[in-house]
Design a protein around this motif. Structure first.
Motif, PDB file in Angstrom:
ATOM      1  N   ARG A 158     -52.400   7.163  -8.121  1.00 48.68           N
ATOM      2  CA  ARG A 158     -51.624   7.824  -7.236  1.00 48.68           C
ATOM      3  C   ARG A 158     -50.169   7.816  -7.630  1.00 48.68           C
ATOM      4  O   ARG A 158     -49.607   9.095  -7.754  1.00 48.68           O
ATOM      5  CB  ARG A 158     -51.298   7.042  -5.885  1.00 48.68           C
ATOM      6  CG  ARG A 158     -50.851   7.503  -4.639  1.00 48.68           C
ATOM      7  CD  ARG A 158     -50.496   7.039  -3.575  1.00 48.68           C
ATOM      8  NE  ARG A 158     -52.083   6.296  -2.936  1.00 48.68           N
ATOM      9  CZ  ARG A 158     -51.991   5.684  -2.072  1.00 48.68           C
ATOM     10  NH1 ARG A 158     -50.940   4.887  -1.545  1.00 48.68           N
ATOM     11  NH2 ARG A 158     -53.294   5.448  -1.556  1.00 48.68           N
ATOM     12  N   LEU A 159     -49.560   6.977  -8.247  1.00 43.27           N
ATOM     13  CA  LEU A 159     -48.159   7.087  -8.835  1.00 43.27           C
ATOM     14  C   LEU A 159     -48.307   8.273 -10.205  1.00 43.27           C
ATOM     15  O   LEU A 159     -47.271   8.771 -10.292  1.00 43.27           O
ATOM     16  CB  LEU A 159     -47.684   5.751  -9.286  1.00 43.27           C
ATOM     17  CG  LEU A 159     -46.159   5.752  -9.681  1.00 43.27           C
ATOM     18  CD1 LEU A 159     -45.112   6.234  -8.411  1.00 43.27           C
ATOM     19  CD2 LEU A 159     -45.720   4.464 -10.035  1.00 43.27           C
ATOM     20  N   LEU A 160     -48.995   7.869 -10.922  1.00 39.75           N
ATOM     21  CA  LEU A 160     -49.406   8.961 -12.155  1.00 39.75           C
ATOM     22  C   LEU A 160     -49.300  10.290 -11.888  1.00 39.75           C
ATOM     23  O   LEU A 160     -48.600  11.214 -12.234  1.00 39.75           O
ATOM     24  CB  LEU A 160     -50.515   8.443 -12.798  1.00 39.75           C
ATOM     25  CG  LEU A 160     -50.496   7.095 -13.749  1.00 39.75           C
ATOM     26  CD1 LEU A 160     -51.948   7.007 -14.222  1.00 39.75           C
ATOM     27  CD2 LEU A 160     -49.642   7.065 -14.834  1.00 39.75           C
ATOM     28  N   GLN A 161     -50.180  10.579 -10.701  1.00 41.32           N
ATOM     29  CA  GLN A 161     -50.163  12.127 -10.367  1.00 41.32           C
ATOM     30  C   GLN A 161     -48.961  12.588  -9.454  1.00 41.32           C
ATOM     31  O   GLN A 161     -48.615  13.794  -9.825  1.00 41.32           O
ATOM     32  CB  GLN A 161     -51.385  12.353  -9.316  1.00 41.32           C
ATOM     33  CG  GLN A 161     -52.675  11.971  -9.997  1.00 41.32           C
ATOM     34  CD  GLN A 161     -53.870  12.068  -8.869  1.00 41.32           C
ATOM     35  OE1 GLN A 161     -53.515  12.451  -7.606  1.00 41.32           O
ATOM     36  NE2 GLN A 161     -54.993  12.016  -9.503  1.00 41.32           N
ATOM     37  N   ALA A 162     -48.356  11.612  -8.998  1.00 40.50           N
ATOM     38  CA  ALA A 162     -47.157  12.154  -8.408  1.00 40.50           C
ATOM     39  C   ALA A 162     -45.980  12.072  -9.183  1.00 40.50           C
ATOM     40  O   ALA A 162     -45.019  12.939  -8.789  1.00 40.50           O
ATOM     41  CB  ALA A 162     -46.784  11.154  -7.171  1.00 40.50           C
ATOM     42  N   THR A 163     -45.994  11.521 -10.207  1.00 41.25           N
ATOM     43  CA  THR A 163     -44.815  11.707 -11.247  1.00 41.25           C
ATOM     44  C   THR A 163     -45.127  12.437 -12.490  1.00 41.25           C
ATOM     45  O   THR A 163     -44.264  12.491 -13.371  1.00 41.25           O
ATOM     46  CB  THR A 163     -44.192  10.123 -11.624  1.00 41.25           C
ATOM     47  OG1 THR A 163     -45.287   9.530 -11.974  1.00 41.25           O
ATOM     48  CG2 THR A 163     -43.631   9.605 -10.299  1.00 41.25           C
ATOM     49  N   GLY A 164     -46.360  12.724 -12.877  1.00 47.16           N
ATOM     50  CA  GLY A 164     -46.498  13.725 -14.012  1.00 47.16           C
ATOM     51  C   GLY A 164     -46.688  12.788 -15.433  1.00 47.16           C
ATOM     52  O   GLY A 164     -46.591  13.647 -16.267  1.00 47.16           O
ATOM     53  N   ILE A 165     -46.750  11.568 -15.141  1.00 46.53           N
ATOM     54  CA  ILE A 165     -46.793  10.846 -16.323  1.00 46.53           C
ATOM     55  C   ILE A 165     -48.419  10.698 -16.729  1.00 46.53           C
ATOM     56  O   ILE A 165     -49.273  10.722 -15.986  1.00 46.53           O
ATOM     57  CB  ILE A 165     -46.566   9.304 -16.020  1.00 46.53           C
ATOM     58  CG1 ILE A 165     -44.858   9.261 -15.803  1.00 46.53           C
ATOM     59  CG2 ILE A 165     -46.895   8.373 -17.308  1.00 46.53           C
ATOM     60  CD1 ILE A 165     -44.118   9.561 -16.751  1.00 46.53           C
ATOM     61  N   ARG A 166     -48.626  10.925 -18.077  1.00 48.01           N
ATOM     62  CA  ARG A 166     -50.002  10.970 -18.622  1.00 48.01           C
ATOM     63  C   ARG A 166     -50.491   9.583 -18.809  1.00 48.01           C
ATOM     64  O   ARG A 166     -49.815   8.781 -18.967  1.00 48.01           O
ATOM     65  CB  ARG A 166     -49.835  11.436 -20.207  1.00 48.01           C
ATOM     66  CG  ARG A 166     -51.473  11.593 -20.672  1.00 48.01           C
ATOM     67  CD  ARG A 166     -51.357  12.079 -22.230  1.00 48.01           C
ATOM     68  NE  ARG A 166     -50.623  13.562 -22.200  1.00 48.01           N
ATOM     69  CZ  ARG A 166     -50.364  14.273 -23.300  1.00 48.01           C
ATOM     70  NH1 ARG A 166     -50.691  13.706 -24.428  1.00 48.01           N
ATOM     71  NH2 ARG A 166     -50.026  15.428 -22.966  1.00 48.01           N
ATOM     72  N   PRO A 167     -51.958   9.466 -18.214  1.00 46.92           N
ATOM     73  CA  PRO A 167     -52.225   8.210 -18.061  1.00 46.92           C
ATOM     74  C   PRO A 167     -52.635   7.644 -19.402  1.00 46.92           C
ATOM     75  O   PRO A 167     -52.968   8.370 -20.187  1.00 46.92           O
ATOM     76  CB  PRO A 167     -53.574   8.506 -17.233  1.00 46.92           C
ATOM     77  CG  PRO A 167     -53.411   9.797 -16.643  1.00 46.92           C
ATOM     78  CD  PRO A 167     -52.541  10.557 -17.598  1.00 46.92           C
ATOM     79  N   ALA A 168     -52.593   6.426 -19.417  1.00 47.36           N
ATOM     80  CA  ALA A 168     -52.937   5.710 -20.489  1.00 47.36           C
ATOM     81  C   ALA A 168     -54.432   5.522 -20.713  1.00 47.36           C
ATOM     82  O   ALA A 168     -55.378   5.559 -19.621  1.00 47.36           O
ATOM     83  CB  ALA A 168     -52.310   4.162 -20.539  1.00 47.36           C
ATOM     84  N   SER A 169     -55.060   5.313 -21.747  1.00 45.56           N
ATOM     85  CA  SER A 169     -56.518   5.105 -21.794  1.00 45.56           C
ATOM     86  C   SER A 169     -56.964   3.747 -21.224  1.00 45.56           C
ATOM     87  O   SER A 169     -55.993   2.900 -21.086  1.00 45.56           O
ATOM     88  CB  SER A 169     -57.053   4.922 -23.444  1.00 45.56           C
ATOM     89  OG  SER A 169     -56.277   3.974 -23.995  1.00 45.56           O
TER      90      SER A 169
END
Length: 244
Positions: free
Chosen positions: A205-216
Motif C-alpha cells: 500500500r505504501l509503495l503504490q502511494a509513494t511511487g517507490i519501486r518494490p524490492a524483489s
C-alpha cells in the motif's frame, strides 16, 4: 507512581533499551507513511522545510520525539517539546483526523516493525504503554478522537490508510527528498543496494502511494533475516553486559 508515569517507564525501556535500533527505524517508517496521505503531504510540501532541508527537518522531528520519550511528558524537557510541537502545528490546514493519524503512525508502525523483526514480540503491557504515551501527547496538544486502546488505534489506522492513501506529486516529491535518510540507516555494506533494501521495508500500500519501486522477494527476505539477526545479536550483547 501514577499510571501515566508507569506507562512512560515501560515505553521508555522499550524505546531506549530493549529495542532502541528497531524503534528508531520504526519511527522512520511511520514518518514515511504520512507522505501517502494527500492532505498531510500537501501541508509538508507547503512549508518547504521537508523538501528543501530534509535531513535537518527529520533530525529536528526526531530530537523532539526522543526528548519526550526520554524525559516524559511532564518533565521540563518534555513540556518544552510539547510546546514546540504545538506551536509548529498550530494553524496548519488539517483536521484532527490527520493529527490522530500521525500519532498512530508513530505509535503503531514502530511496534509492528518490532513484532516483525525483533528478538521477541512486544508485550501487551508495552503496547498499552505506547498507546498511553501518545494519547497523553494528544491530550496535551488538544488533539481529540484518539481511539481508546492500542488495538483500536491500529484498526483505526488501517481503515484510515485504506480510505485515504493515494499517489500524489507531493507525496512522491517528499519521498524522493527524504528516502536517502532511511537508506543511510542501513548497514554501509549494502552500498548501492541501500535504496533497494530500504524499499523492502515498505508494504504494498505504501509503495503504490509513494511511487517507490518494490524490492524483489529475495531482497525482502534477506532484509527481514538480516534485521532479525541484528536484533537478536544486539539483545544478546545487552543481556550479557547487564548480567555481569
Amino acid at each position: 507512581m501514577s499510571d501515566e508515569e508507569q506507562a512512560h517507564t515501560v515505553y521508555r525501556r522499550l524505546a531506549l533499551v530493549d529495542f532502541a535500533d528497531e524503534l528508531r527505524m520504526g519511527l522512520n517508517l511511520g514518518f514515511y507513511r504520512t507522505f501517502a496521505v494527500p492532505s498531510i503531504a500537501r501541508v509538508l510540501v507547503g512549508t518547504g522545510k521537508m523538501s528543501s532541508r530534509p535531513v535537518e527537518r527529520a533530525k529536528a522531528t526526531g530530537a523532539l520525539m526522543y526528548a519526550l520519550i526520554d524525559h516524559g511528558l511532564e518533565a521540563p524537557a518534555g513540556r518544552a517539546a510539547v510546546e514546540t510541537l504545538s506551536r509548529l502545528h498550530r494553524g496548519l490546514p488539517v483536521g484532527d483526523e490527520e493529527f490522530v493519524y500521525v500519532l498512530a503512525a508513530f505509535c503503531v508502525a514502530p511496534l509492528r516493525h518490532i513484532d516483525r523483526i525483533g528478538w521477541r514480540p512486544t508485550t501487551a503491557e508495552e503496547r498499552a504503554a505506547a498507546h498511553a504515551f501518545y494519547a497523553g501527547l494528544a491530550a496535551r496538544m488538544g488533539i481529540t478522537g484518539v481511539p481508546g486502546s492500542y488495538e483500536a488505534l491500529g484498526v483505526w489506522m488501517d481503515r484510515y490508510e485504506a480510505r485515504t492513501f493515494a499517489a500524489t506529486a507531493e507525496g512522491r516529491a517528499l519521498m524522493e527528498a527524504t528516502f536517502g535518510i532511511l537508506a543511510e540507516r542501513l548497514p554501509s555494506a549494502l552500498g548501492p543496494l541501500a535504496r533497494t533494501a530500504a524499499a523492502a521495508l515498505f508494504d504494498e500500500r505504501l509503495l503504490q502511494a509513494t511511487g517507490i519501486r518494490p524490492a524483489s522477494r529475495a531482497v525482502r527476505w534477506a532484509m527481514r533475516v538480516g534485521l532479525s539477526w541484528k536484533s537478536r545479536r544486539s539483545s544478546g550483547r545487552w543481556q550479557s553486559e547487564n548480567s555481569r
